[in-house]
Write a protein that holds these residues in place. Structure first.
Motif, PDB file in Angstrom:
ATOM      1  N   ILE A   1       0.754  -1.126   0.116  1.00  0.00           N
ATOM      2  CA  ILE A   1      -0.104   0.061   0.062  1.00  0.00           C
ATOM      3  C   ILE A   1       0.993   1.144   0.099  1.00  0.00           C
ATOM      4  O   ILE A   1       0.521   2.362  -0.778  1.00  0.00           O
ATOM      5  N   ARG A   2       2.016   1.191   0.752  1.00  0.00           N
ATOM      6  CA  ARG A   2       2.962   2.302   1.032  1.00  0.00           C
ATOM      7  C   ARG A   2       3.494   2.633  -0.438  1.00  0.00           C
ATOM      8  O   ARG A   2       3.412   3.741  -0.834  1.00  0.00           O
TER       9      ARG A   2
ATOM     10  N   SER B   1      -1.068  -1.926 -10.533  1.00  0.00           N
ATOM     11  CA  SER B   1      -1.211  -3.508  -9.864  1.00  0.00           C
ATOM     12  C   SER B   1      -0.075  -4.415 -10.731  1.00  0.00           C
ATOM     13  O   SER B   1       0.235  -5.422  -9.991  1.00  0.00           O
ATOM     14  N   SER B   2       0.190  -4.076 -11.816  1.00  0.00           N
ATOM     15  CA  SER B   2       1.296  -5.065 -12.477  1.00  0.00           C
ATOM     16  C   SER B   2       2.416  -4.755 -11.582  1.00  0.00           C
ATOM     17  O   SER B   2       3.328  -5.755 -11.474  1.00  0.00           O
ATOM     18  N   GLU B   3       2.954  -3.534 -11.373  1.00  0.00           N
ATOM     19  CA  GLU B   3       4.150  -3.115 -10.776  1.00  0.00           C
ATOM     20  C   GLU B   3       4.070  -4.007  -9.281  1.00  0.00           C
ATOM     21  O   GLU B   3       5.072  -4.413  -8.753  1.00  0.00           O
TER      22      GLU B   3
ATOM     23  N   ILE C   1      -7.367  -3.084  -6.020  1.00  0.00           N
ATOM     24  CA  ILE C   1      -8.603  -2.183  -5.502  1.00  0.00           C
ATOM     25  C   ILE C   1      -9.080  -2.870  -4.007  1.00  0.00           C
ATOM     26  O   ILE C   1      -9.119  -1.866  -3.303  1.00  0.00           O
ATOM     27  N   ARG C   2      -9.444  -4.146  -4.279  1.00  0.00           N
ATOM     28  CA  ARG C   2      -9.824  -4.605  -2.723  1.00  0.00           C
ATOM     29  C   ARG C   2      -8.631  -4.522  -1.678  1.00  0.00           C
ATOM     30  O   ARG C   2      -9.184  -4.202  -0.540  1.00  0.00           O
ATOM     31  N   LEU C   3      -7.353  -4.674  -1.937  1.00  0.00           N
ATOM     32  CA  LEU C   3      -6.364  -4.686  -0.953  1.00  0.00           C
ATOM     33  C   LEU C   3      -6.458  -3.124  -0.485  1.00  0.00           C
ATOM     34  O   LEU C   3      -6.378  -2.877   0.645  1.00  0.00           O
TER      35      LEU C   3
ATOM     36  N   THR D   1      -7.209   1.303   3.368  1.00  0.00           N
ATOM     37  CA  THR D   1      -7.412   2.931   3.746  1.00  0.00           C
ATOM     38  C   THR D   1      -8.936   3.136   3.836  1.00  0.00           C
ATOM     39  O   THR D   1      -9.138   4.476   4.230  1.00  0.00           O
ATOM     40  N   GLY D   2      -9.823   2.453   3.294  1.00  0.00           N
ATOM     41  CA  GLY D   2     -11.333   3.003   3.693  1.00  0.00           C
ATOM     42  C   GLY D   2     -11.811   3.628   2.379  1.00  0.00           C
ATOM     43  O   GLY D   2     -13.005   3.873   2.343  1.00  0.00           O
TER      44      GLY D   2
END
Length: 258
Positions: A158-159, A179-181, A190-192, A197-198
């Motif tokens: 996420i960071r 997302s590929s990276e 998106i889900r993660l 983060t909300g």
């Protein structure tokens, strides 16, 4: 009637707000935000929980807490808020890591008076030295009462995603590339991201663009350069999104800073 007036001094932005039928879109600030409900009831959803701030309630938001906001009923709402960068608070309290509030709403007469004193000083354009002194008193009270040192670190992925989003604010969001990276599918990402983060990656990206535009307007006093630098189609596009987060258009916000 909805009214939002912003003033800034000593690195702190003060908002004096009155609203009846306005609703803030779900968003998150990069700044700390603390405020007092003066009249009515402030209703907002914060990290999946409904919050109600009654008269004299002190609302506490640490950076990147996703929330919306509205008056609880038709009688409307008056309140003040103070916004300041994390590094300013950490400099004053001599800490290195982000401090998180242990409660979203508290009732503390002394803290309330200090918030209102600083807000009034900024809104009435008092000297920067006085505003800095009032901010020091306010932060001292925060440390004595409701700050928590339970630091919640970002997930590494996420960071990294946030860093990629911040680095491309002038462009269109490209979920496939991010997302590929991160070696995830677009939908896994998106889900993660939303779980941590909300808000969705798109909402976060848009909020960052709006906040970056706000910073540029404060620095340059030029809304059109902010439009270009942050990748908005035109001023109308920026104004629409700016108002959903700050209650006022980017152009109106600039006029408050003059």
């Amino acid at each position: 009637m909805n009214k939002f007036i912003y003033k800034k001094c000593a690195g702190i932005t003060a908002l004096s707000a009155s609203m009846t039928d306005f609703t803030y879109k779900k968003h998150a600030h990069q700044e700390y935000a603390i405020g007092v409900t003066l009249r009515g009831i402030q209703e907002y959803n914060l990290e999946g929980s409904l919050q109600l701030s009654y008269q004299n309630g002190i609302m506490l938001f640490h950076p990147e807490q996703a929330h919306d906001g509205m008056a609880h009923d038709k009688t409307g709402l008056d309140y003040v808020m103070l916004y300041f960068e994390p590094q300013l608070l950490l400099e004053v309290i001599e800490k290195k890591d982000i401090i998180r509030f242990s409660k979203p709403i508290v009732y503390d007469d002394r803290l309330q008076r200090q918030i209102l004193s600083l807000s009034n000083a900024i809104c009435n354009e008092k000297d920067e030295a006085l505003c800095s002194e009032l901010f020091l008193s306010l932060t001292d009270r925060l440390v004595q009462t409701k700050l928590s040192t339970d630091n919640k670190k970002d997930n590494t992925l996420i960071r990294k995603a946030k860093d990629m989003l911040h680095a491309n604010l002038e462009h269109v969001l490209k979920l496939d590339e991010i997302s590929s990276e991160l070696q995830l599918s677009k939908f896994q990402f998106i889900r993660l991201f939303k779980a941590h983060t909300g808000i969705s990656p798109y909402q976060y990206f848009l909020n960052c663009k709006i906040e970056r535009a706000k910073q540029l307007i404060e620095k340059t006093k030029d809304v059109y350069s902010a439009v270009a630098a942050c990748g908005f189609v035109d001023l109308t596009h920026l104004n629409k999104h700016f108002k959903s987060v700050y209650g006022t258009t980017a152009f109106e916000y600039m006029s408050y800073l003059n």
